[in-house]
Design a protein around this motif. Structure first.
Motif, PDB file in Angstrom:
ATOM      1  N   LYS A  10       0.833  -1.208   0.000  1.00 25.14           N
ATOM      2  CA  LYS A  10       0.000   0.000   0.000  1.00 25.14           C
ATOM      3  C   LYS A  10       0.862   1.250   0.000  1.00 25.14           C
ATOM      4  O   LYS A  10       0.586   2.210  -0.738  1.00 25.14           O
ATOM      5  N   ARG A  11       1.919   1.240   0.800  1.00 27.43           N
ATOM      6  CA  ARG A  11       2.800   2.404   0.866  1.00 27.43           C
ATOM      7  C   ARG A  11       3.477   2.659  -0.483  1.00 27.43           C
ATOM      8  O   ARG A  11       3.560   3.798  -0.950  1.00 27.43           O
ATOM      9  N   LEU A  12       3.953   1.595  -1.127  1.00 29.64           N
ATOM     10  CA  LEU A  12       4.596   1.740  -2.434  1.00 29.64           C
ATOM     11  C   LEU A  12       3.611   2.264  -3.477  1.00 29.64           C
ATOM     12  O   LEU A  12       3.967   3.093  -4.325  1.00 29.64           O
ATOM     13  N   THR A  13       2.381   1.774  -3.424  1.00 30.12           N
ATOM     14  CA  THR A  13       1.374   2.201  -4.395  1.00 30.12           C
ATOM     15  C   THR A  13       1.046   3.675  -4.228  1.00 30.12           C
ATOM     16  O   THR A  13       0.912   4.411  -5.216  1.00 30.12           O
ATOM     17  N   ARG A  14       0.950   4.121  -2.990  1.00 26.50           N
ATOM     18  CA  ARG A  14       0.639   5.528  -2.734  1.00 26.50           C
ATOM     19  C   ARG A  14       1.776   6.448  -3.172  1.00 26.50           C
ATOM     20  O   ARG A  14       1.561   7.453  -3.847  1.00 26.50           O
TER      21      ARG A  14
END
Length: 263
Positions: free
Chosen positions: A214-218
């Motif tokens: 999720k962090r990478l996607t954001r």
């Protein structure tokens, strides 16, 4: 079911924090009390190591009908109106801004104006077939005040987002899914079970890897591919050193279900 604050019900089941907006007589239109409790519920789930996934839904026939005009109508001065949005309404968006755990919305009924914006904040959205979604603001001479103009174009593209915001028209669950606003639509009585099944499947996964994804996607929204690859390589190196990663590899080799304990 535990009350975490006025007009919010909160419970944890199999690693899933279920947050239920509980003003069914107002189709879960929000007032200050509901907004404060909603943000507090998100913060509580974020801090609880037993919670791996958050699931938001509404009681009764509405998901969230937006602002309770009975309360907002009493806010008459310009600076007070701005403060109401910034301090109260946007508290939920701020609570979600840095939430790394998955946040799923089960849109069981009407999501209108800021209520639709609140739904758009979820990572994954499921919707009931009888639910209606509308940006709605323009029909009362307003503009999206809770992030709709930021989020909706990212989901459906600028052209369709403008059409939905300019007309304020209602779309049902099937069209919401067709447009990509929601991932799937279900008969109303099947919606929450389907959302819980998805949430529990994510809660059973490797929590550190899921949060990192999720962090990478954001962060990819503002990175070049080169910068993103550097970031991803660093994250991957850390993930590979965790007990969760070792357990996943061992479970794969042993042909068994993994048992993750990562926080």
């Amino acid at each position: 079911m535990t009350s975490i604050g006025p007009e919010i019900d909160y419970r944890v089941e199999d690693g899933v924090a279920v947050i239920t907006l509980n003003r069914p007589e107002r189709r879960n239109a929000f007032n200050r009390a509901l907004l404060a409790a909603w943000a507090a519920a998100i913060d509580t789930a974020a801090a609880d190591p037993e919670v791996k996934v958050l699931l938001i839904t509404g009681a009764g026939k509405g998901f969230c009908a937006g602002v309770d005009l009975g309360e907002f109508g009493g806010v008459t001065e310009t600076l007070q109106r701005r403060a109401y949005l910034a301090d109260d309404v946007h508290a939920v968006a701020r609570a979600l801004e840095h939430l790394e755990k998955p946040y799923i919305a089960a849109i069981n009924g009407d999501a209108i104006g800021a209520g639709m914006d609140m739904a758009l904040m979820a990572d994954i959205r499921l919707v009931g077939t009888e639910a209606r979604l509308s940006q709605g603001y323009v029909r009362v001479g307003l503009v999206p005040g809770d992030g709709g103009a930021h989020m909706l174009p990212r989901i459906v593209g600028e052209q369709r987002a403008l059409e939905l915001m300019w007309t304020g028209r209602f779309i049902d669950g099937a069209e919401a899914t067709e447009l990509g606003i929601t991932m799937a639509h279900h008969p109303t009585e099947e919606l929450l079970p389907a959302a819980m099944e998805l949430a529990k499947s994510l809660a059973a996964g490797p929590p550190i890897a899921i949060r990192t994804i999720k962090r990478l996607t954001r962060i990819a929204r503002t990175q070049s591919l080169t910068d993103h690859l550097v970031h991803a390589a660093a994250e991957q190196a850390v993930i590979q050193s965790t007990a969760d990663s070792a357990e996943a590899v061992a479970a794969f080799k042993e042909k068994r279900a993994p048992r993750f304990e990562g926080r």
